[in-house]
Design a protein around this motif. Structure first.
Motif, short mmCIF file in Angstrom:
data_model
loop_
_atom_site.label_atom_id
_atom_site.label_comp_id
_atom_site.label_asym_id
_atom_site.label_seq_id
_atom_site.Cartn_x
_atom_site.Cartn_y
_atom_site.Cartn_z
N VAL A 1 0.87 -1.17 0.12
CA VAL A 1 0.15 -0.08 0.02
C VAL A 1 1.04 1.01 0.07
O VAL A 1 1.74 1.39 0.88
CB VAL A 1 -0.91 0.18 1.32
N GLN B 1 1.07 5.63 -0.67
CA GLN B 1 0.42 6.76 -0.52
C GLN B 1 0.44 7.38 -2.10
O GLN B 1 1.68 7.59 -2.62
CB GLN B 1 0.93 8.04 0.11
N LEU C 1 3.39 2.69 2.77
CA LEU C 1 2.81 2.73 3.98
C LEU C 1 2.57 1.51 4.73
O LEU C 1 3.02 1.45 5.88
CB LEU C 1 1.29 3.10 3.83
N LYS D 1 -9.67 -1.50 6.25
CA LYS D 1 -8.75 -0.70 6.89
C LYS D 1 -9.55 0.54 7.29
O LYS D 1 -10.13 1.53 6.38
CB LYS D 1 -7.82 -0.39 5.89
N HIS E 1 -8.62 5.22 10.34
CA HIS E 1 -7.70 5.53 9.35
C HIS E 1 -7.78 4.91 8.00
O HIS E 1 -7.33 3.82 7.44
CB HIS E 1 -6.22 5.02 9.91
N GLN F 1 -8.22 3.82 4.10
CA GLN F 1 -7.40 3.93 2.91
C GLN F 1 -8.38 4.10 1.77
O GLN F 1 -9.14 3.12 1.38
CB GLN F 1 -6.54 2.75 2.74
N GLN G 1 -4.24 8.13 2.18
CA GLN G 1 -4.23 7.29 3.55
C GLN G 1 -5.01 8.35 4.60
O GLN G 1 -4.22 9.52 4.49
CB GLN G 1 -3.04 6.78 3.94
N ALA H 1 -1.16 4.73 8.84
CA ALA H 1 -1.45 3.46 8.53
C ALA H 1 -1.10 2.64 9.42
O ALA H 1 -1.68 1.45 9.25
CB ALA H 1 -0.49 3.59 6.91
N CYS H 2 -0.06 2.81 10.35
CA CYS H 2 0.17 1.64 11.26
C CYS H 2 -0.42 1.76 12.63
O CYS H 2 -1.03 2.84 13.26
CB CYS H 2 1.76 2.05 11.69
N ARG I 1 2.90 6.98 10.95
CA ARG I 1 2.35 7.13 9.57
C ARG I 1 2.62 5.90 8.65
O ARG I 1 1.60 5.58 7.99
CB ARG I 1 3.20 8.37 8.74
N THR I 2 3.72 5.23 8.67
CA THR I 2 3.97 3.91 8.13
C THR I 2 4.48 2.92 9.07
O THR I 2 4.89 3.23 9.91
CB THR I 2 5.09 4.19 6.90
N CYS I 3 4.27 1.71 8.58
CA CYS I 3 4.64 0.67 9.19
C CYS I 3 6.23 0.21 9.37
O CYS I 3 6.52 -0.56 10.06
CB CYS I 3 3.86 -0.94 8.90
#
Lengths: 128, 128
Positions: free
Chosen positions: B34, B36, B43, B75, B81, B83, B103, B107-108, B113-115
């Motif tokens: 995934v 952005q 993400l 999600k 949050h 998507q 997003q 996302a996490c 913001r990201t995993c």
């Protein structure tokens, strides 16, 4: 004699803390997203067992486990399309890696820059 | 009565040509990267069976199959949050999807913001 390394029988080469953080699938693999470091373009997705990750972290070049050929595959050895490692990150739940690279030439074996180029599926676009 | 859909028992909802192009793992899943859509930031990575992909392609929202909870997971339903789908592409060998989204928020599930944020591994940097 030591057993031959494979996804099911990885050698003890990774940092034990890192090895313990990996959430491998039934084949002993985690997903590796490969991204061009300066454009953020997603180039491809490959698979890594402990040994492939160890080689990737220590050699400056990306090595995958090929699920179709059942062997290690250092990207670019045949094609010249080398992936130079810039950084590697493991996600929050340990089943995915983000490998930022400088990609030489085409990432895809079909000759396109990425493995996703020209392969869009019809999708409904969402909006808030 | 129809059987309950699951990764091992997908309903016949996807376009047959697309369903035939998917290269699923032993659990019936493909990897979904995934990204952005406007920054190209990666993400997270999730997993989709045929049903999750069908829902993602037709609803404007991203739905995964949760390997840990063994259930569908749209999600944002719990976290907010969401998507929003911008585009979906399938890679050359059919085992990975690239989902470009807008997003909302993090996302996490850890709040980043990201995993991958703050989760870099020590790696040797490569150079030509």
């Amino acid at each position: 004699m030591l057993p031959t390394p494979s996804p099911q029988n990885p050698p003890a080469v990774l940092d034990p803390e890192l090895a313990a953080a990996l959430k491998r699938d039934d084949a002993g693999l985690v997903a590796a997203v490969v991204q061009q470091f300066d454009t953020n373009q997603v180039l491809m997705l490959g698979w890594m067992d402990d040994e492939a990750l160890h080689r990737t972290l220590t050699s400056g070049r990306v090595t995958f486990w090929s699920r179709s050929r059942q062997e290690y595959w250092r990207k670019g050895d045949t094609s010249g399309h080398v992936q130079w490692v810039k950084s590697v990150a493991l996600d929050c739940d340990g089943d995915a890696l983000l490998i930022r690279v400088d990609q030489v030439g085409a990432a895809c074996h079909t000759g396109t820059r990425t493995c996703f180029d020209g392969r869009e599926l019809p999708a409904v676009v969402g909006a808030a």
